[in-house]
Write a protein that holds these residues in place. Structure first.
Motif, short mmCIF file in Angstrom:
data_model
loop_
_atom_site.label_atom_id
_atom_site.label_comp_id
_atom_site.label_asym_id
_atom_site.label_seq_id
_atom_site.Cartn_x
_atom_site.Cartn_y
_atom_site.Cartn_z
N ASP A 17 15.70 -18.05 -34.75
CA ASP A 17 16.06 -19.22 -34.13
C ASP A 17 16.84 -19.00 -32.66
N GLU A 18 17.53 -18.10 -32.94
CA GLU A 18 18.38 -17.88 -31.60
C GLU A 18 17.67 -17.23 -30.43
N HIS A 45 3.42 -16.44 -28.56
CA HIS A 45 3.88 -17.08 -29.78
C HIS A 45 3.95 -18.41 -29.75
N PRO A 46 2.76 -18.83 -29.95
CA PRO A 46 2.39 -20.37 -29.97
C PRO A 46 3.03 -20.94 -31.05
N GLU A 47 3.34 -20.04 -32.24
CA GLU A 47 4.08 -20.40 -33.61
C GLU A 47 5.27 -21.03 -33.42
N TYR A 48 6.05 -20.83 -31.92
CA TYR A 48 7.08 -21.47 -32.06
C TYR A 48 6.96 -22.43 -30.71
N PRO A 49 6.80 -23.75 -31.07
CA PRO A 49 6.43 -24.65 -30.05
C PRO A 49 7.22 -24.67 -28.85
N ALA A 50 6.76 -24.73 -27.47
CA ALA A 50 7.69 -24.79 -26.26
C ALA A 50 6.66 -25.72 -25.42
N ILE A 51 5.84 -26.39 -25.60
CA ILE A 51 5.17 -27.39 -24.77
C ILE A 51 5.58 -28.13 -23.64
N ARG A 52 6.87 -28.70 -24.10
CA ARG A 52 7.54 -29.63 -23.37
C ARG A 52 8.30 -28.68 -22.33
#
Length: 199
Positions: A17-18, A45-52
């Motif tokens: 998470d960090e 790494h799209p498994e960690y959402p960062a779209i916004r």
């Protein structure tokens, strides 16, 4: 340095998470190279959402920094390709410029969610003909069958010339063909729309 840490992160399979927090924070850094490396890592790494976060970076990235903008767009495309319903809900909640950018990228994402996003948020009257063609074909090819009539209804209600609607219908048939269907097998609003255009 942060730049090398971001590059190394891209090679890691499991992020803490960090690490996710650090990569998202790096997108807000003033150093463009660090932003680029973080965007590349998040795109891998799209498994960690960062779209916004990526959409906000794209909106604020300098127009002259074409390399950074290109990297962000690729990362956003990859994030969208790996996104489920929640990811597209996030995209739909963004401001209009971000939704427009995502609507353009969705033509490279072969999913029903991407097609529904284009239908609801991505189509604009001032889009280029190339983009319009790609979006219409994408919708016809990838949207859930139950939403095909919704597309036809939206297009029938748009106050466009007959020639324009004929072009759109042709692009739509191209998309149907790509999914192994033909216009004569589609009923309902789509069939009605086709008949109207041939009268």
């Amino acid at each position: 340095t942060g730049e090398w840490a971001a590059r190394a992160a891209a090679e890691h399979e499991n992020w803490s998470d960090e690490l996710v927090r650090k990569m998202k924070s790096a997108l807000k850094h003033d150093y463009a190279m660090l932003q680029r490396c973080a965007a590349e890592a998040l795109g891998q790494h799209p498994e960690y959402p960062a779209i916004r976060e990526l959409a906000e970076l794209l909106e604020n990235a300098p127009a002259e920094d074409t390399h950074l903008r290109h990297v962000i767009r690729i990362a956003l495309r990859n994030q969208l390709a790996g996104a489920g319903d929640e990811g597209f809900k996030t995209a739909a909640s963004l401001e209009a410029p971000a939704r427009r950018a995502i609507g353009e990228l969705c033509v490279a994402v072969p999913s029903a969610n991407a097609a529904k996003f284009i239908l609801s948020h991505g189509m604009r009257a001032d889009s280029s003909e190339e983009l319009r063609r790609a979006q219409f074909r994408h919708i016809a090819e990838h949207i859930d069958r139950e939403h095909l009539d919704q597309f036809a209804m939206v297009m029938r209600e748009r106050n466009e010339s007959l020639d324009r609607q004929v072009d759109v219908f042709r692009y739509f048939l191209d998309g149907l063909s790509a999914r192994g269907e033909t216009g004569d097998r589609i009923g309902g609003t789509i069939a009605d729309w086709g008949r109207e255009l041939t009268q």
